[in-house]
Design an enzyme around this catalytic site. Structure first.
Site, PDB file in Angstrom:
ATOM      1  CG  ASP A  92      -9.392  46.461 128.925  1.00 31.02           C
ATOM      2  OD1 ASP A  92      -8.704  46.958 128.032  1.00 31.02           O
ATOM      3  OD2 ASP A  92     -10.611  46.194 128.813  1.00 31.02           O
TER       4      ASP A  92
HETATM    5  N1  URA Z   1     -11.898  43.171 125.180  1.00 30.54           N
HETATM    6  C1  URA Z   1     -11.982  44.045 126.208  1.00 30.54           C
HETATM    7  O1  URA Z   1     -12.965  44.757 126.347  1.00 30.54           O
HETATM    8  N2  URA Z   1     -10.941  44.102 127.064  1.00 30.54           N
HETATM    9  C2  URA Z   1      -9.854  43.335 126.981  1.00 30.54           C
HETATM   10  O2  URA Z   1      -8.946  43.417 127.813  1.00 30.54           O
HETATM   11  C3  URA Z   1      -9.781  42.419 125.900  1.00 30.54           C
HETATM   12  C4  URA Z   1     -10.819  42.354 125.006  1.00 30.54           C
END
Ligand code: URA
Length: 252
Positions: free
Chosen positions: A114
């Site tokens: 993310d």
């Molecule tokens: N889990 C999440 O919630 N976000 C990420 O970027 C990676 C794993």
């Protein structure tokens, strides 16, 4: 086995075509680079389009070429950067030479982090390897450092390890995951799969909220001393180990 990093003589491909594939311009523009005598050997000898070459035997404007086809890059993604070629900036591609977006095939992220997750992100133009690493059949461990809004209550460890936790909107339970509590609001979580926003959703399912998330490891790979926003090319033995571990079942 997927494509290997190119180190052999590529005499069946013209240098201009090779450079164009690496994003050094269109084929015409790459031919122009050669005509301007800007493509040389490491010791400064000018090369011609049809000369036999290896990746490491070519320099452009006195600098070695970008990583060869088949390379795997390890980036320490800073917060705020998006794993996409066309979203709102900043993009992870802003951390590489601009010509990376013109490579064919492109260096694609291996899965996604993310925008508000930092840490270890792999990129490769080896589509077979990328698929193998991100396939639901892959059991590669991914380790995250998590900071939470509320104190850890303790029951999360067993819940995450149970193999029965079902996330909202999903039809199959999560694989067992290992949570190690490192402080009142901090923990490390090791997953063997990669579902959408998985870490945030797992803690949301326990009534908590992830305040910060950092991926510290992917398989046996860690960031080491790599500074945020910088990257390195994996050595062939690291790629081989990654490839081999993608299909191994976890022991925990
Ligand atoms: N889990 C999440 O919630 N976000 C990420 O970027 C990676 C794993």
């Amino acid at each position: 086995m997927g494509a290997r990093v190119v180190s052999v003589i590529l005499s069946d491909m013209s240098i201009a075509r090779y450079l164009a594939r690496l994003g050094y311009g269109t084929r015409r523009e790459a031919e122009y680079l050669l005509a301007q005598r800007r493509v040389t050997t490491p010791d400064g000898q000018v090369v011609r389009d049809r000369d036999a070459f290896q990746h490491t035997s070519l320099y452009v404007d006195g600098a070695p070429l970008d990583p060869p086809p088949g390379a795997v890059l390890l980036l320490n993604k800073p917060l705020g950067y998006v794993c996409s070629t066309s979203d709102r900036p900043p993009l992870v591609y802003d951390l590489f030479p601009t010509r990376f977006l013109a490579r064919t095939p492109i260096m694609a992220p291996v899965g996604r982090l993310d925008a508000d997750t930092s840490g270890l992100l792999l990129l490769t133009d080896d589509g077979v390897l990328n698929h193998r690493l991100t396939s639901p059949r892959s059991h590669l461990p991914k380790t995250y450092e998590v900071t939470l809004a509320e104190p850890v209550r303790g029951h999360e460890v067993d819940r995450f390890a149970s193999g029965t936790l079902m996330l909202q909107g999903e039809t199959t339970p999560l694989r067992p995951a290992r949570l190690v509590v490192t402080g009142e609001r901090t923990a490390t979580l090791c997953l063997h799969e990669g579902r959408y926003h998985q870490v945030r959703r797992m803690f949301a399912a326990t009534g908590n909220h992830v305040v910060s998330l950092h991926r510290a490891a992917f398989g046996a790979l860690t960031l080491g001393s790599l500074a945020a926003g910088t990257w390195r090319v994996l050595a062939p033995h690291e790629v081989d180990a990654l490839r081999a571990s993608a299909t191994k079942r976890p022991t925990t």
